[in-house]
Each structure stands twice: as C-alpha cells, then as structure tokens.
Scaffold this motif. Structure first.
Motif, PDB file in Angstrom:
ATOM      1  N   HIS A  62      19.143  58.300 -28.320  1.00  0.00           N
ATOM      2  CA  HIS A  62      19.488  59.258 -27.496  1.00  0.00           C
ATOM      3  C   HIS A  62      21.102  59.366 -27.784  1.00  0.00           C
ATOM      4  O   HIS A  62      21.872  58.274 -27.745  1.00  0.00           O
ATOM      5  N   ARG A 100      12.848  60.730 -31.923  1.00  0.00           N
ATOM      6  CA  ARG A 100      11.911  59.501 -32.371  1.00  0.00           C
ATOM      7  C   ARG A 100      11.426  59.852 -33.784  1.00  0.00           C
ATOM      8  O   ARG A 100      11.169  61.001 -34.112  1.00  0.00           O
ATOM      9  N   ALA A 139      11.654  61.412 -23.839  1.00  0.00           N
ATOM     10  CA  ALA A 139      10.482  60.205 -24.655  1.00  0.00           C
ATOM     11  C   ALA A 139       9.183  60.618 -24.363  1.00  0.00           C
ATOM     12  O   ALA A 139       8.567  60.541 -25.346  1.00  0.00           O
ATOM     13  N   ARG A 140       8.747  60.792 -23.296  1.00  0.00           N
ATOM     14  CA  ARG A 140       7.467  61.277 -22.918  1.00  0.00           C
ATOM     15  C   ARG A 140       6.989  62.441 -23.860  1.00  0.00           C
ATOM     16  O   ARG A 140       5.976  62.524 -24.251  1.00  0.00           O
ATOM     17  N   ASP A 195      15.961  64.432 -19.194  1.00  0.00           N
ATOM     18  CA  ASP A 195      16.751  63.156 -19.634  1.00  0.00           C
ATOM     19  C   ASP A 195      16.023  62.328 -20.836  1.00  0.00           C
ATOM     20  O   ASP A 195      15.224  62.830 -20.974  1.00  0.00           O
ATOM     21  N   SER A 196      16.530  61.354 -21.048  1.00  0.00           N
ATOM     22  CA  SER A 196      16.121  60.600 -22.110  1.00  0.00           C
ATOM     23  C   SER A 196      14.621  60.146 -21.866  1.00  0.00           C
ATOM     24  O   SER A 196      13.806  60.085 -22.575  1.00  0.00           O
ATOM     25  N   ALA A 197      14.221  59.863 -20.587  1.00  0.00           N
ATOM     26  CA  ALA A 197      12.922  59.454 -20.247  1.00  0.00           C
ATOM     27  C   ALA A 197      11.925  60.251 -20.299  1.00  0.00           C
ATOM     28  O   ALA A 197      10.800  60.387 -20.949  1.00  0.00           O
ATOM     29  N   SER A 198      11.984  61.566 -19.821  1.00  0.00           N
ATOM     30  CA  SER A 198      11.303  62.588 -19.931  1.00  0.00           C
ATOM     31  C   SER A 198      11.364  63.197 -21.353  1.00  0.00           C
ATOM     32  O   SER A 198      10.106  63.781 -21.810  1.00  0.00           O
ATOM     33  N   SER A 230       6.692  61.521 -27.424  1.00  0.00           N
ATOM     34  CA  SER A 230       5.428  60.779 -27.741  1.00  0.00           C
ATOM     35  C   SER A 230       4.236  61.893 -27.866  1.00  0.00           C
ATOM     36  O   SER A 230       3.207  61.482 -28.617  1.00  0.00           O
ATOM     37  N   TYR A 236      17.709  63.749 -27.800  1.00  0.00           N
ATOM     38  CA  TYR A 236      16.596  62.487 -28.109  1.00  0.00           C
ATOM     39  C   TYR A 236      15.814  62.916 -29.303  1.00  0.00           C
ATOM     40  O   TYR A 236      15.380  63.871 -29.572  1.00  0.00           O
ATOM     41  N   PRO A 244      12.136  68.537 -20.568  1.00  0.00           N
ATOM     42  CA  PRO A 244      12.942  67.453 -20.556  1.00  0.00           C
ATOM     43  C   PRO A 244      14.114  67.591 -19.852  1.00  0.00           C
ATOM     44  O   PRO A 244      14.994  68.476 -20.325  1.00  0.00           O
TER      45      PRO A 244
END
Length: 308
Positions: free
Chosen positions: A237, A230, A204-205, A199-202, A208, A228, A197
């Motif tokens: 974030h 979940r 988040a993946r 950033d927040s996008a990576s 998941s 980050y 990771p």
C-alpha cells in the motif's frame, strides 16, 4: 523499449466555475480552455513527457479538431505514426466541467475513437515488436484492445488496462486472460467487484476478486486513500502524496503513463508504482488533461521532498 498506447484522442473543451451544475440546472462558469485530451492521448503524453518513447495508435477525423490534436501530440514528442486519419468519422471531443474544489464532470463524444477495429491493430506489427508495455483504456472498442493485447503478449510485452470509464457490464473471461494488469479507481473497482475500496483492507479484498478471475497484477487507486497493489511478487500500500489539488481531470491517466514509462525502462513494480503515484499527484496541481502531465525532474523532486 517503447510504450505503445492504443486509445482515444479527443479535443477537450473545459469550463471552470465555482461548482458543477445539478441535473437540469445552468450555471455560469468563470473561464474555459480548449486542449488535447482523450485517455489514450493523455497517457501517451504522460509517458513521453517523462522521457519515454511513446507511440499512440488510434484514429482522429480529418477535421480541424483532428489536425489540432495531431499538432499538440507532435509538440509533446509522441510518435503519431500509428495514428490513422479517418475520413468517415469526426475527431472525438469531451465537454468537461471543473468546480473550484477540483471535482469534475465529463461528457465524451467518441467519434473516430469508436471506429477503431481489427484493421488498426493489423497495422501495428512493427510497433508491437519494439514495445515493452501496451496501455489500453475503455474509450475505444474493447475487441480491438483485446486483439492488441494478444499481439503484445506474443511479442513478449505486457498489457496494462485502465478500466475507465467504469464498465457497464461484467468483463468476460477473455478480458482477464488477455491483460496482465488493471488499474481501477474506487468507482471502477466497485463496478468490477461490487466492493468500493476505502482503505487497504477493503482494497485487498477487491484485489483478491480480480486476481481470482485470472488477473496477474491488480493496482487499485483510491485517491486520498493511496494505492493498493497485489502481484505474484507481493503486495503493498502506497499512501497518497499530499499536494494542493485544483483539477483531478487527468490524474489517473498520468498515473498510468508514469507506470508504463517506469515498467518499460525496467523498474520493479513497486518502484514503478512510486513513479506513477507521484505522476498522478502532480497532475492534480495544475489544470488541463494532457497539459497536466509532469516531467521526470518534477516527479523526482516530489519524491525527494517527501522522502519517498
């Protein structure tokens, strides 16, 4: 409600120099320090320094390092009643190098920490009954941690696993079922998911993937990239808190101790993560492992100064 930590206790021998040595190289350091360490001890101290009722379960040897560790823990207010003195194994130690820019390299000799087993967990029935949060790490045998997590769930509490050091092999399904939350950093997240990771996008993946495996709460620590998270109640974030870092040795441990403290006192997950984020940031501003853990007043002051 208390925080129960099942984990390692080490005596840390830390050298400070301009840079870390390359493989096969010897460098001269500028100074050294001997202090309490081990992820279990660090996290217990971090929770206690905030004002939490922290109990530490595990093992030390009966050697001088073991007595030294127990004395340090007693001074910080950690309850060492569940910490057994092992006559057959030496106290764990860690050899740590810290460079001038705050990076570190660590070699650990587990000693008594690696002898923790079912008998240690069996001694903890009263501790499970009074604890709200159980903290685990990977510097002690995983089987004992999973047994403790099962007892914690039966007692109505939650378990947070700090998957550090990074696991060398994939976790079995029993791990994802046993624990409620994990708090990996970038390296550990990559070891667990194959994704690093940034950033927040990576993040988040990667989160998941962890959730799909059965984890309820994923908290991914990205250093300067923030945190980050979940969980069933949502995701979010938190940006990194900008401080002047001089030593990153126990930042993750202070983060986890802060998270457990806040969850045990009844904070929501987002609020608990704010506390944890501040604890981790403050820990980088001073040298040492458990010695770097901040007080609640310091955490609240930092949050106020940043408008968080």
């Amino acid at each position: 409600m208390s925080i129960l930590v099942l984990g390692s206790v080490n005596v840390d021998i830390t050298s400070y120099g301009a840079r870390l040595p390359a493989p096969g190289e010897t460098v001269h350091a500028e100074s050294y320090a001997i202090a309490l360490g081990g992820k279990g001890a660090n996290q217990a101290v971090a929770a206690a320094r905030l004002g939490g009722d922290a109990k530490l379960a595990g093992r030390t040897g009966t050697d001088a390092f073991g007595q030294m560790a127990r004395d340090w823990l007693a001074r910080t207010g950690v309850d060492t009643g569940p910490l057994w003195q092992d006559p057959d194994h030496p106290t764990g130690i860690a050899s740590i190098g810290v460079s001038r820019d705050g990076e570190n390299a660590i070699t650990v000799v587990g000693g008594a920490n690696m002898a923790i087993g079912a008998e240690d967990v069996a001694r903890l029935d009263s501790a499970f009954a009074s604890a709200k949060v159980l903290l685990l790490q990977l510097e002690t045998p995983l089987a004992a941690g999973l047994a403790a997590a099962g007892k914690m769930r039966a007692a109505g509490g939650m378990t947070v696993l700090d998957p550090a050091p990074a696991p060398r092999a994939p976790f079995g399904s029993e791990v994802w079922r046993a624990v409620d939350a994990m708090t990996p950093n970038e390296t550990e997240t990559e070891a667990l998911t194959g994704l690093r990771p940034t950033d927040s996008a990576s993040a988040a993946r990667a989160a998941s993937i962890l959730i799909e495996r059965g984890l309820r709460i994923a908290v991914i620590k990205m250093g300067a990239g923030g945190v980050y998270w979940r969980a069933p109640e949502g995701e979010g974030h938190l940006p990194a808190m900008h401080v002047t870092a001089i030593d990153t040795v126990a930042a993750g441990d202070c983060f986890n101790g802060g998270l457990a403290f806040a969850l045990a006192r009844g904070d929501s997950l987002p609020e608990a993560l704010r506390i944890a984020n501040a604890c981790g940031a403050l820990a980088t501003t001073r040298r040492g492992a458990s010695d770097a853990a901040p007080t609640l007043a310091e955490v609240e002051s930092l949050l106020k100064s940043l408008g968080s």
